[in-house]
Design a protein around this motif. Structure first.
Motif, PDB file in Angstrom:
ATOM      1  N   ASP A 125     -16.872  31.949  30.383  1.00 29.24           N
ATOM      2  CA  ASP A 125     -16.182  30.834  30.259  1.00 29.24           C
ATOM      3  C   ASP A 125     -17.014  29.430  30.191  1.00 29.24           C
ATOM      4  N   GLY A 126     -17.968  29.712  29.521  1.00 23.37           N
ATOM      5  CA  GLY A 126     -19.148  28.714  29.299  1.00 23.37           C
ATOM      6  C   GLY A 126     -18.502  27.547  28.163  1.00 23.37           C
ATOM      7  N   PHE A 127     -18.980  26.139  28.602  1.00 23.62           N
ATOM      8  CA  PHE A 127     -18.250  25.045  28.035  1.00 23.62           C
ATOM      9  C   PHE A 127     -19.477  24.456  27.436  1.00 23.62           C
ATOM     10  N   LEU A 128     -19.277  23.626  26.226  1.00 28.98           N
ATOM     11  CA  LEU A 128     -20.194  23.071  25.390  1.00 28.98           C
ATOM     12  C   LEU A 128     -19.482  21.964  24.610  1.00 28.98           C
ATOM     13  N   THR A 129     -20.249  20.776  24.643  1.00 23.13           N
ATOM     14  CA  THR A 129     -19.790  19.762  23.957  1.00 23.13           C
ATOM     15  C   THR A 129     -20.896  19.295  22.768  1.00 23.13           C
ATOM     16  N   VAL A 130     -20.168  19.142  21.671  1.00 22.59           N
ATOM     17  CA  VAL A 130     -21.309  18.354  20.522  1.00 22.59           C
ATOM     18  C   VAL A 130     -20.862  17.095  19.936  1.00 22.59           C
ATOM     19  N   MET A 131     -21.842  16.132  20.072  1.00 27.50           N
ATOM     20  CA  MET A 131     -21.454  15.004  19.319  1.00 27.50           C
ATOM     21  C   MET A 131     -22.369  14.542  18.034  1.00 27.50           C
ATOM     22  N   THR A 132     -21.896  14.499  16.921  1.00 29.42           N
ATOM     23  CA  THR A 132     -22.617  14.169  15.935  1.00 29.42           C
ATOM     24  C   THR A 132     -22.218  12.764  15.324  1.00 29.42           C
ATOM     25  N   GLY A 133     -23.046  12.281  14.448  1.00 29.94           N
ATOM     26  CA  GLY A 133     -23.106  10.961  13.990  1.00 29.94           C
ATOM     27  C   GLY A 133     -23.891  10.690  12.782  1.00 29.94           C
ATOM     28  N   LYS A 134     -23.875   9.521  12.109  1.00 28.78           N
ATOM     29  CA  LYS A 134     -24.766   9.176  11.271  1.00 28.78           C
ATOM     30  C   LYS A 134     -26.319   8.847  11.591  1.00 28.78           C
ATOM     31  N   SER A 135     -26.197   8.008  12.794  1.00 31.29           N
ATOM     32  CA  SER A 135     -27.376   7.443  13.328  1.00 31.29           C
ATOM     33  C   SER A 135     -27.178   7.023  14.851  1.00 31.29           C
ATOM     34  N   PHE A 136     -28.002   7.054  15.394  1.00 30.43           N
ATOM     35  CA  PHE A 136     -28.099   6.518  16.986  1.00 30.43           C
ATOM     36  C   PHE A 136     -28.936   5.270  17.255  1.00 30.43           C
ATOM     37  N   ASP A 137     -28.427   4.232  17.826  1.00 26.36           N
ATOM     38  CA  ASP A 137     -29.450   2.913  18.011  1.00 26.36           C
ATOM     39  C   ASP A 137     -29.661   3.053  19.624  1.00 26.36           C
ATOM     40  N   ALA A 138     -30.749   3.387  19.875  1.00 22.33           N
ATOM     41  CA  ALA A 138     -31.169   3.323  21.451  1.00 22.33           C
ATOM     42  C   ALA A 138     -30.800   2.236  22.155  1.00 22.33           C
ATOM     43  N   ALA A 139     -31.159   1.133  21.389  1.00 18.55           N
ATOM     44  CA  ALA A 139     -31.222  -0.288  22.089  1.00 18.55           C
ATOM     45  C   ALA A 139     -29.554  -0.548  22.497  1.00 18.55           C
ATOM     46  N   THR A 140     -28.514  -0.106  21.696  1.00 17.73           N
ATOM     47  CA  THR A 140     -27.369  -0.658  21.905  1.00 17.73           C
ATOM     48  C   THR A 140     -26.588   0.624  22.611  1.00 17.73           C
ATOM     49  N   GLY A 141     -27.111   1.911  22.588  1.00 22.25           N
ATOM     50  CA  GLY A 141     -26.602   3.094  22.943  1.00 22.25           C
ATOM     51  C   GLY A 141     -25.239   3.274  22.175  1.00 22.25           C
ATOM     52  N   GLN A 142     -25.316   2.925  20.753  1.00 17.98           N
ATOM     53  CA  GLN A 142     -24.212   3.241  19.878  1.00 17.98           C
ATOM     54  C   GLN A 142     -24.438   4.313  18.800  1.00 17.98           C
ATOM     55  N   VAL A 143     -23.597   5.023  18.629  1.00 16.79           N
ATOM     56  CA  VAL A 143     -23.646   6.128  17.490  1.00 16.79           C
ATOM     57  C   VAL A 143     -22.945   5.739  16.294  1.00 16.79           C
ATOM     58  N   ALA A 144     -23.469   5.577  15.170  1.00 22.33           N
ATOM     59  CA  ALA A 144     -22.553   5.160  13.978  1.00 22.33           C
ATOM     60  C   ALA A 144     -21.765   6.538  13.568  1.00 22.33           C
ATOM     61  N   GLU A 145     -20.525   6.339  13.332  1.00 17.99           N
ATOM     62  CA  GLU A 145     -19.599   7.371  13.042  1.00 17.99           C
ATOM     63  C   GLU A 145     -19.595   8.518  13.884  1.00 17.99           C
ATOM     64  N   ALA A 146     -19.619   8.141  15.228  1.00 14.91           N
ATOM     65  CA  ALA A 146     -19.518   9.277  16.262  1.00 14.91           C
ATOM     66  C   ALA A 146     -18.485  10.119  16.167  1.00 14.91           C
ATOM     67  N   TYR A 147     -18.767  11.465  16.481  1.00 12.78           N
ATOM     68  CA  TYR A 147     -17.586  12.259  16.149  1.00 12.78           C
ATOM     69  C   TYR A 147     -17.792  13.732  17.595  1.00 12.78           C
ATOM     70  N   THR A 148     -16.894  13.911  18.233  1.00 13.23           N
ATOM     71  CA  THR A 148     -17.310  14.830  19.387  1.00 13.23           C
ATOM     72  C   THR A 148     -16.311  16.049  19.225  1.00 13.23           C
TER      73      THR A 148
END
Length: 196
Positions: A125-148
């Motif tokens: 029963d292993g669990f996995l989460t994937v988040m994708t997006g267009k880009s990541f801004d490390a300064a703000t912690g924001q992912v453009a078009e984030a999808y989980t």
């Protein structure tokens, strides 16, 4: 079904390659843990990239999660977190990719057979989460078009044993690779609408 296969293989990096150096470890860690539940982020182990395109441990963990940083040499943003008991299965996938086996089906078939032959382990029963997006801004912690999206591994499960469909439909959990060692429930919410 390419998106689902990428989830199943976890960051196998078969997307178009771009020439880019690895960000500093702190930036990689900040992005990687976004795929983890908030209360697990500080204690997750994080694997990321050194300057030579090799995956390394960026931070040891104190809980049950392992998170994978975005590969800077692949277009877009793609991070994942999974339960540590899935690590042998996931690490084997990365090993096969490093050996040049980049075809998702071949890589999966190889791992499934190794589980069948008791040469490789996978939890029930292993669990996995994937988040994708267009880009990541490390300064703000924001992912453009984030999808989980989420995956729950249920080895050898079938439509008959779970009652789940085996074909994707928007917003409906479904069973991928039924009857195999890598059978897993895909939970993919509808994608957010792009801003107009």
């Amino acid at each position: 079904m390419k998106v689902a296969r990428v989830v199943a293989g976890v960051l196998m990096f078969v997307s178009p390659v771009v020439a880019q150096d690895a960000p500093p470890p702190a930036a990689q860690i900040a992005g990687a843990v976004l795929a983890a539940p908030e209360d697990k982020r500080a204690g997750a182990k994080v694997l990321g990239w050194d300057g030579g395109a090799k995956m390394v441990t960026l931070r040891e963990g104190t809980n049950e999660l392992i998170c994978l940083a975005d590969n800077p040499r692949v277009e877009g943003f793609n991070v994942a977190c999974y339960h540590k008991d899935l690590d042998p299965f996931m690490a084997r996938g990365r090993e096969l990719t490093a050996q040049g086996i980049t075809d998702d089906k071949t890589r999966d078939t190889t791992r499934f057979k190794e589980v069948d032959d008791k040469k490789l382990s996978i939890p029930k029963d292993g669990f996995l989460t994937v988040m994708t997006g267009k880009s990541f801004d490390a300064a703000t912690g924001q992912v453009a078009e984030a999808y989980t999206r989420w995956v729950v591994y249920v080895p050898y499960a079938t439509a008959a044993t779970t009652g789940l469909p085996t074909k994707p439909a928007p917003g409906v959990p479904w069973l991928m690779d039924p009857g195999t060692a890598g059978a897993h429930i895909m939970i993919s919410p509808p994608r957010p609408q792009a801003p107009k």
